[in-house]
Design a protein around this motif. Structure first.
Motif, PDB file in Angstrom:
ATOM      1  N   THR A 158     -17.647  -9.451  19.841  1.00 13.64           N
ATOM      2  CA  THR A 158     -17.048 -10.399  18.628  1.00 13.64           C
ATOM      3  C   THR A 158     -17.024  -9.379  17.366  1.00 13.64           C
ATOM      4  N   ALA A 159     -17.695  -8.662  17.316  1.00 11.05           N
ATOM      5  CA  ALA A 159     -17.593  -7.344  16.189  1.00 11.05           C
ATOM      6  C   ALA A 159     -16.428  -6.620  16.337  1.00 11.05           C
ATOM      7  N   LEU A 160     -15.945  -6.305  17.712  1.00 10.58           N
ATOM      8  CA  LEU A 160     -14.675  -5.553  18.172  1.00 10.58           C
ATOM      9  C   LEU A 160     -13.709  -6.219  17.710  1.00 10.58           C
ATOM     10  N   ALA A 161     -13.641  -7.740  17.889  1.00 10.88           N
ATOM     11  CA  ALA A 161     -12.514  -8.503  17.710  1.00 10.88           C
ATOM     12  C   ALA A 161     -12.245  -8.522  16.172  1.00 10.88           C
ATOM     13  N   HIS A 162     -13.458  -8.794  15.637  1.00  8.49           N
ATOM     14  CA  HIS A 162     -13.570  -8.787  14.105  1.00  8.49           C
ATOM     15  C   HIS A 162     -12.711  -7.516  13.411  1.00  8.49           C
ATOM     16  N   HIS A 163     -13.263  -6.435  13.981  1.00  7.87           N
ATOM     17  CA  HIS A 163     -12.619  -5.012  13.570  1.00  7.87           C
ATOM     18  C   HIS A 163     -11.003  -5.259  13.821  1.00  7.87           C
ATOM     19  N   ARG A 164     -10.668  -5.458  14.908  1.00  8.63           N
ATOM     20  CA  ARG A 164      -9.269  -5.231  15.357  1.00  8.63           C
ATOM     21  C   ARG A 164      -8.369  -6.281  14.257  1.00  8.63           C
ATOM     22  N   GLN A 165      -8.948  -7.549  13.962  1.00  9.03           N
ATOM     23  CA  GLN A 165      -8.239  -8.457  13.344  1.00  9.03           C
ATOM     24  C   GLN A 165      -8.228  -8.065  11.657  1.00  9.03           C
ATOM     25  N   GLN A 166      -9.196  -7.154  11.104  1.00 11.39           N
ATOM     26  CA  GLN A 166      -9.004  -6.525   9.987  1.00 11.39           C
ATOM     27  C   GLN A 166      -8.149  -5.485   9.907  1.00 11.39           C
ATOM     28  N   ALA A 167      -8.176  -4.553  11.150  1.00  7.57           N
ATOM     29  CA  ALA A 167      -7.071  -3.528  11.056  1.00  7.57           C
ATOM     30  C   ALA A 167      -5.731  -4.199  11.108  1.00  7.57           C
ATOM     31  N   LYS A 168      -5.695  -5.012  11.728  1.00  6.18           N
ATOM     32  CA  LYS A 168      -4.239  -5.703  11.887  1.00  6.18           C
ATOM     33  C   LYS A 168      -3.844  -6.398  10.571  1.00  6.18           C
ATOM     34  N   ASP A 169      -4.723  -6.977   9.810  1.00  8.33           N
ATOM     35  CA  ASP A 169      -4.593  -8.020   8.543  1.00  8.33           C
ATOM     36  C   ASP A 169      -4.243  -6.580   7.769  1.00  8.33           C
ATOM     37  N   ARG A 170      -5.067  -5.491   7.443  1.00 11.18           N
ATOM     38  CA  ARG A 170      -4.791  -4.285   6.688  1.00 11.18           C
ATOM     39  C   ARG A 170      -3.445  -3.639   6.705  1.00 11.18           C
ATOM     40  N   LEU A 171      -3.074  -3.423   8.206  1.00 12.47           N
ATOM     41  CA  LEU A 171      -1.686  -2.975   8.430  1.00 12.47           C
ATOM     42  C   LEU A 171      -0.582  -3.803   7.963  1.00 12.47           C
ATOM     43  N   LEU A 172      -0.848  -4.966   8.092  1.00 15.46           N
ATOM     44  CA  LEU A 172       0.120  -5.857   7.400  1.00 15.46           C
ATOM     45  C   LEU A 172       0.390  -5.844   6.110  1.00 15.46           C
ATOM     46  N   LEU A 173      -0.815  -5.785   5.365  1.00 18.36           N
ATOM     47  CA  LEU A 173      -0.831  -5.645   3.926  1.00 18.36           C
ATOM     48  C   LEU A 173      -0.422  -4.528   3.481  1.00 18.36           C
ATOM     49  N   GLU A 174      -0.591  -3.473   4.078  1.00 20.67           N
ATOM     50  CA  GLU A 174      -0.163  -2.123   3.861  1.00 20.67           C
ATOM     51  C   GLU A 174       1.278  -2.083   3.920  1.00 20.67           C
ATOM     52  N   ARG A 175       1.750  -2.513   4.853  1.00 22.47           N
ATOM     53  CA  ARG A 175       3.270  -2.556   4.950  1.00 22.47           C
ATOM     54  C   ARG A 175       3.747  -3.298   3.710  1.00 22.47           C
ATOM     55  N   THR A 176       3.391  -4.492   3.690  1.00 24.81           N
ATOM     56  CA  THR A 176       3.781  -5.439   2.485  1.00 24.81           C
ATOM     57  C   THR A 176       3.842  -4.598   1.365  1.00 24.81           C
ATOM     58  N   LEU A 177       2.362  -4.081   0.902  1.00 21.19           N
ATOM     59  CA  LEU A 177       2.616  -3.483  -0.331  1.00 21.19           C
ATOM     60  C   LEU A 177       3.332  -2.246  -0.521  1.00 21.19           C
ATOM     61  N   ALA A 178       3.505  -1.406   0.759  1.00 19.87           N
ATOM     62  CA  ALA A 178       4.353  -0.284   0.334  1.00 19.87           C
ATOM     63  C   ALA A 178       5.849  -0.570   0.448  1.00 19.87           C
ATOM     64  N   GLY A 179       6.270  -1.836   0.680  1.00 17.52           N
ATOM     65  CA  GLY A 179       7.599  -2.096   0.689  1.00 17.52           C
ATOM     66  C   GLY A 179       7.723  -2.574  -0.969  1.00 17.52           C
ATOM     67  N   SER A 180       6.859  -3.247  -1.525  1.00 17.29           N
ATOM     68  CA  SER A 180       6.833  -3.689  -2.792  1.00 17.29           C
ATOM     69  C   SER A 180       6.719  -2.451  -3.642  1.00 17.29           C
ATOM     70  N   VAL A 181       6.021  -1.398  -3.459  1.00 20.91           N
ATOM     71  CA  VAL A 181       6.090  -0.008  -4.339  1.00 20.91           C
ATOM     72  C   VAL A 181       7.275   0.500  -4.282  1.00 20.91           C
ATOM     73  N   LYS A 182       7.867   0.753  -2.839  1.00 21.38           N
ATOM     74  CA  LYS A 182       9.037   1.318  -2.771  1.00 21.38           C
ATOM     75  C   LYS A 182      10.169   0.705  -3.547  1.00 21.38           C
ATOM     76  N   LEU A 183      10.224  -0.708  -3.558  1.00 25.52           N
ATOM     77  CA  LEU A 183      11.286  -1.441  -4.463  1.00 25.52           C
ATOM     78  C   LEU A 183      10.979  -0.949  -6.032  1.00 25.52           C
ATOM     79  N   LEU A 184       9.642  -1.003  -6.265  1.00 26.06           N
ATOM     80  CA  LEU A 184       9.418  -0.875  -7.723  1.00 26.06           C
ATOM     81  C   LEU A 184       9.755   0.773  -8.049  1.00 26.06           C
ATOM     82  N   ILE A 185       9.599   1.434  -7.285  1.00 25.82           N
ATOM     83  CA  ILE A 185       9.930   3.098  -7.639  1.00 25.82           C
ATOM     84  C   ILE A 185      11.366   3.398  -7.517  1.00 25.82           C
ATOM     85  N   ASP A 186      11.867   2.659  -6.516  1.00 22.85           N
ATOM     86  CA  ASP A 186      13.757   2.721  -6.523  1.00 22.85           C
ATOM     87  C   ASP A 186      14.255   2.092  -7.826  1.00 22.85           C
TER      88      ASP A 186
END
Length: 397
Positions: free
Chosen positions: A120-148
């Motif tokens: 259960t803990a491993l499944a929670h960790h994997r979901q956390q990692a997946k959610d953070r990766l998606l958030l990081e990509r979304t945030l990175a895209g937003s920051v890239k647009l802002l910087i551009d």
């Protein structure tokens, strides 16, 4: 079947418990066991990919509650499990509310229950990692647009980000920083405070002309402006702190005056300090021996290990090979994904429009077209162009 290689950290003073974890899970996972808190925390700092952290309540050192709380700061995506004989409401409250434990298990714990909790803990960790990766990509895209967008209006301030990002990634590889998202965000956002400064102060500073005490104070406080802008954005809090300390010298000089010194300064802040000063000391073609000599004169301001690494990977390794084809294009021939080889300048006054190493997007290409119609842009423009992957062509065919 469990994925091999999941790293599990167990902190428990009971040797039988530690042996039990190794016996039960050692064949399918990497299990690292510790009898006290401080050694376990040092291990976590060196192993940020840890998936699950187990702790007993009465852990020697700082105690189980404080240990799990400290581990959350080091490995935030790891699931935390409290394993203890304490069954009081106070102990449970501390584990859940203070230690942010994901699961609370009572000793003695049957093997089946422990194995189920781990899954259960491993499944929670994997979901956390997946959610953070998606958030990081979304945030990175937003920051890239802002910087551009900001780079179009403040090209001088943001012209270094593309080059410094590549330099920072080379240094990160040498020092063992595997997850570079925060470093890349810090580099991309580093000119933000500078872009808000009066242009006359920046012009005098870049021309190495003397600044008044008031002008110097305004310049030195640009990291504060950056931190104030970013600290309330979720997942950029740490980045804002790295930027806040990026003007702090290794010897305790610079801003803020009451800030940390030496290795207490975050590694990312030390890298930013070094590469920002190296940028201003370097000629247009990039860092050379003279630029590093200029930094060596004030070597106490920099982490000497980082300075040596930077000299090795940025100077001794020679010029970077470009992997794409160099093309000369008029503006109407530019494509998203093209990387500028040279600065783009206005046709008559030779003012900077976009800096070299900028990766073009549809927005920046349209902006260049508008700029050319109103002011004129020097053409042709040299770009590095990479071949479109065959899979992408097949998908659009």
């Amino acid at each position: 079947m469990d994925e091999p290689g999941d790293l599990i950290v167990v902190a428990d003073h009971d040797e039988a418990v530690r042996r039990g974890f190794e016996r039960l899970f050692g064949d399918h996972h990497k299990v690292a066991c510790f009898a006290e808190s401080e050694e376990a925390l040092r291990f976590l700092k060196q192993n940020p990919a840890t998936c699950v952290v187990f702790s007993c309540f009465h852990l020697p050192g700082r105690g189980g509650t404080a240990f799990l709380r400290a581990s959350e700061m080091i490995v935030p995506q790891a699931a935390r499990v409290m394993l203890t004989r304490e069954t009081s409401a106070e102990a449970i409250k501390k584990a859940l509310n203070e230690a942010h434990a994901f699961i609370y298990l009572e000793k003695p714990c049957p093997q089946e229950e422990l194995a189920s909790a781990l899954e259960t803990a491993l499944a929670h960790h994997r979901q956390q990692a997946k959610d953070r990766l998606l958030l990081e990509r979304t945030l990175a895209g937003s920051v890239k647009l802002l910087i551009d967008m900001l780079a179009l209006f403040h090209p001088e301030a943001f012209r270094r980000t593309g080059i410094v990002r590549k330099q920072a990634l080379k240094i990160a590889q040498e020092v063992g920083i595997r997850k570079t998202w925060e470093l890349e965000m810090a580099v991309m956002l580093s000119p933000l405070g500078e872009a808000l400064l009066p242009k006359q102060i920046l012009a005098r500073y870049r021309a190495a002309r003397g600044l008044t005490e008031q002008e110097r104070d305004v310049l030195d406080r640009s990291p504060v402006q950056t931190r104030d802008l970013l600290q309330n954005i979720p997942h950029l809090e740490k980045v804002s702190e790295f930027l806040y300390l990026s003007a702090r010298g290794f010897d305790g000089s610079g801003f803020p005056k009451d800030g940390p010194t030496g290795e207490d300064i975050p590694m990312i802040s030390r890298i930013l300090k070094l590469l920002t000063d190296l940028w201003y000391a370097s000629p247009e073609g990039g860092p050379d021996a003279a630029a590093f000599e200029a930094l060596a004169i004030k070597r106490t301001k920099y982490d000497q290990k980082l300075l040596d690494i930077a000299r090795k990977v940025l100077l001794e390794d020679g010029l970077e090979d470009r992997s794409g084809q160099i093309s000369e294009c008029n503006i109407h021939s530019l494509r998203p994904g093209d990387i500028l080889v040279d600065d783009v300048l206005t046709e008559t006054s030779h003012e900077l429009v976009l800096s070299r190493d900028h990766t073009l997007t549809p927005t920046t290409i349209r902006r260049l077209e508008h700029f050319h119609h109103t002011t004129g842009v020097r053409q042709p423009i040299r770009v590095e162009r990479h071949a479109v992957p065959k899979e992408a062509l097949d998908a659009t065919g």
